[in-house]
Design a protein around this motif. Structure first.
Motif, mmCIF file in Angstrom:
data_model
loop_
_atom_site.group_PDB
_atom_site.id
_atom_site.type_symbol
_atom_site.label_atom_id
_atom_site.label_comp_id
_atom_site.label_asym_id
_atom_site.label_seq_id
_atom_site.Cartn_x
_atom_site.Cartn_y
_atom_site.Cartn_z
ATOM 1 N N ALA A 85 35.091 33.569 44.724
ATOM 2 C CA ALA A 85 35.552 34.882 45.213
ATOM 3 C C ALA A 85 34.370 35.830 45.375
ATOM 4 C CB ALA A 85 36.566 35.472 44.233
ATOM 5 N N ARG A 86 34.552 36.807 46.205
ATOM 6 C CA ARG A 86 33.550 37.856 46.409
ATOM 7 C C ARG A 86 34.068 39.139 45.753
ATOM 8 N NH1 ARG A 86 30.091 35.327 49.758
ATOM 9 N NH2 ARG A 86 30.955 33.836 51.227
ATOM 10 N N PRO A 87 33.173 40.023 45.336
ATOM 11 C CA PRO A 87 33.583 41.220 44.596
ATOM 12 C C PRO A 87 34.679 42.044 45.267
ATOM 13 C CG PRO A 87 31.211 41.019 44.516
ATOM 14 C CD PRO A 87 31.713 39.948 45.457
ATOM 15 N N GLU A 88 34.623 42.190 46.567
ATOM 16 C CA GLU A 88 35.598 43.062 47.236
ATOM 17 C C GLU A 88 37.016 42.492 47.214
ATOM 18 O OE1 GLU A 88 33.495 40.816 50.662
ATOM 19 O OE2 GLU A 88 32.856 41.843 48.838
ATOM 20 N N THR A 89 37.169 41.229 46.807
ATOM 21 C CA THR A 89 38.506 40.635 46.763
ATOM 22 C C THR A 89 39.175 40.782 45.394
ATOM 23 O OG1 THR A 89 37.720 38.431 46.126
ATOM 24 C CG2 THR A 89 37.848 38.928 48.507
ATOM 25 N N LEU A 90 38.450 41.278 44.401
ATOM 26 C CA LEU A 90 38.995 41.375 43.048
ATOM 27 C C LEU A 90 39.814 42.641 42.835
ATOM 28 C CD1 LEU A 90 36.027 40.237 40.767
ATOM 29 C CD2 LEU A 90 37.892 38.878 41.696
ATOM 30 N N ALA A 91 40.840 42.502 42.031
ATOM 31 C CA ALA A 91 41.638 43.648 41.606
ATOM 32 C C ALA A 91 40.931 44.316 40.415
ATOM 33 C CB ALA A 91 43.029 43.184 41.185
ATOM 34 N N PRO A 92 41.207 45.583 40.156
ATOM 35 C CA PRO A 92 40.563 46.263 39.027
ATOM 36 C C PRO A 92 40.717 45.523 37.690
ATOM 37 C CG PRO A 92 41.652 47.863 40.413
ATOM 38 C CD PRO A 92 42.029 46.506 40.942
ATOM 39 N N LYS A 93 41.884 44.971 37.436
ATOM 40 C CA LYS A 93 42.092 44.259 36.164
ATOM 41 C C LYS A 93 41.229 43.001 36.079
ATOM 42 C CE LYS A 93 46.479 46.173 34.991
ATOM 43 N NZ LYS A 93 47.693 46.019 34.256
ATOM 44 N N GLU A 94 40.907 42.415 37.228
ATOM 45 C CA GLU A 94 40.023 41.254 37.215
ATOM 46 C C GLU A 94 38.597 41.668 36.860
ATOM 47 O OE1 GLU A 94 41.881 38.070 40.274
ATOM 48 O OE2 GLU A 94 41.307 39.997 41.176
ATOM 49 N N PHE A 95 38.163 42.832 37.322
ATOM 50 C CA PHE A 95 36.849 43.341 36.918
ATOM 51 C C PHE A 95 36.818 43.585 35.415
ATOM 52 C CE2 PHE A 95 36.071 44.395 41.396
ATOM 53 C CZ PHE A 95 34.772 43.925 41.506
ATOM 54 N N LEU A 96 37.908 44.088 34.879
ATOM 55 C CA LEU A 96 37.982 44.322 33.439
ATOM 56 C C LEU A 96 37.869 43.000 32.677
ATOM 57 C CD1 LEU A 96 38.406 46.278 31.095
ATOM 58 C CD2 LEU A 96 40.863 45.969 31.398
ATOM 59 N N ARG A 97 38.593 41.979 33.126
ATOM 60 C CA ARG A 97 38.489 40.662 32.479
ATOM 61 C C ARG A 97 37.076 40.117 32.564
ATOM 62 N NH1 ARG A 97 43.324 39.055 35.216
ATOM 63 N NH2 ARG A 97 42.180 37.442 36.310
ATOM 64 N N LEU A 98 36.446 40.274 33.719
ATOM 65 C CA LEU A 98 35.060 39.826 33.888
ATOM 66 C C LEU A 98 34.134 40.517 32.891
ATOM 67 C CD1 LEU A 98 34.201 39.645 37.691
ATOM 68 C CD2 LEU A 98 33.958 37.841 36.017
ATOM 69 N N TYR A 99 34.264 41.847 32.839
ATOM 70 C CA TYR A 99 33.405 42.626 31.939
ATOM 71 C C TYR A 99 33.622 42.211 30.486
ATOM 72 C CZ TYR A 99 31.539 46.422 29.179
ATOM 73 O OH TYR A 99 30.863 47.137 28.243
ATOM 74 N N LEU A 100 34.872 42.137 30.070
ATOM 75 C CA LEU A 100 35.166 41.808 28.685
ATOM 76 C C LEU A 100 34.687 40.400 28.311
ATOM 77 C CD1 LEU A 100 38.712 43.415 28.322
ATOM 78 C CD2 LEU A 100 36.540 44.274 27.395
ATOM 79 N N SER A 101 34.692 39.491 29.275
ATOM 80 C CA SER A 101 34.209 38.142 28.992
ATOM 81 C C SER A 101 32.675 38.070 28.986
ATOM 82 C CB SER A 101 34.790 37.139 29.982
ATOM 83 O OG SER A 101 34.222 37.320 31.254
ATOM 84 N N SER A 102 32.020 39.090 29.529
ATOM 85 C CA SER A 102 30.545 39.081 29.600
ATOM 86 C C SER A 102 29.892 39.717 28.377
ATOM 87 C CB SER A 102 30.064 39.786 30.875
ATOM 88 O OG SER A 102 30.215 41.183 30.740
ATOM 89 N N ILE A 103 30.673 40.433 27.583
ATOM 90 C CA ILE A 103 30.065 41.113 26.418
ATOM 91 C C ILE A 103 30.236 40.315 25.149
ATOM 92 C CG2 ILE A 103 30.208 43.444 27.336
ATOM 93 C CD1 ILE A 103 32.751 43.869 25.720
#
Length: 103
Positions: A85-103
């Protein structure tokens, strides 16, 4: 990021003729209603903003390429995000999941 903290509703459209000088676009009045879930899961909101901006600086690349070295393809799949996927296709909650999994 706004959608992680608030539910956004358009209340009404304000015609461009209501302003002087008249802009080239119409405006809108919006209502923001705070949501309990979402951004409340984040301790450092500034770090979330930096994370999301970093991803969008490479918006035409695949997430697996952008996040190489931070999050593996298998980890992306395990949190329900397509590595291609490319960033512009993600929903806000998916960005949150990404962030939380990166910390």
């Amino acid at each position: 990021i706004l959608h992680l903290a608030f539910r956004v509703e358009r209340v009404m459209v304000v015609d461009r003729s209501a302003f002087w000088p008249q802009p080239r676009i119409d405006s809108a009045i919006i209502k923001l209603t705070k949501v309990d879930a979402g951004i409340s899961q984040v301790d450092d909101i500034e770090a979330l903003v930096v994370f999301v901006r970093g991803i969008f600086q490479k918006r035409r690349k695949k997430l697996s390429t952008i996040l190489a070295g931070q999050i593996s393809k298998d980890s992306l799949i395990s949190i329900g995000i397509d590595p291609d996927a490319r960033p512009e296709t993600l929903a806000p909650k998916e960005f949150l999941r990404l962030y939380l999994s990166s910390i």
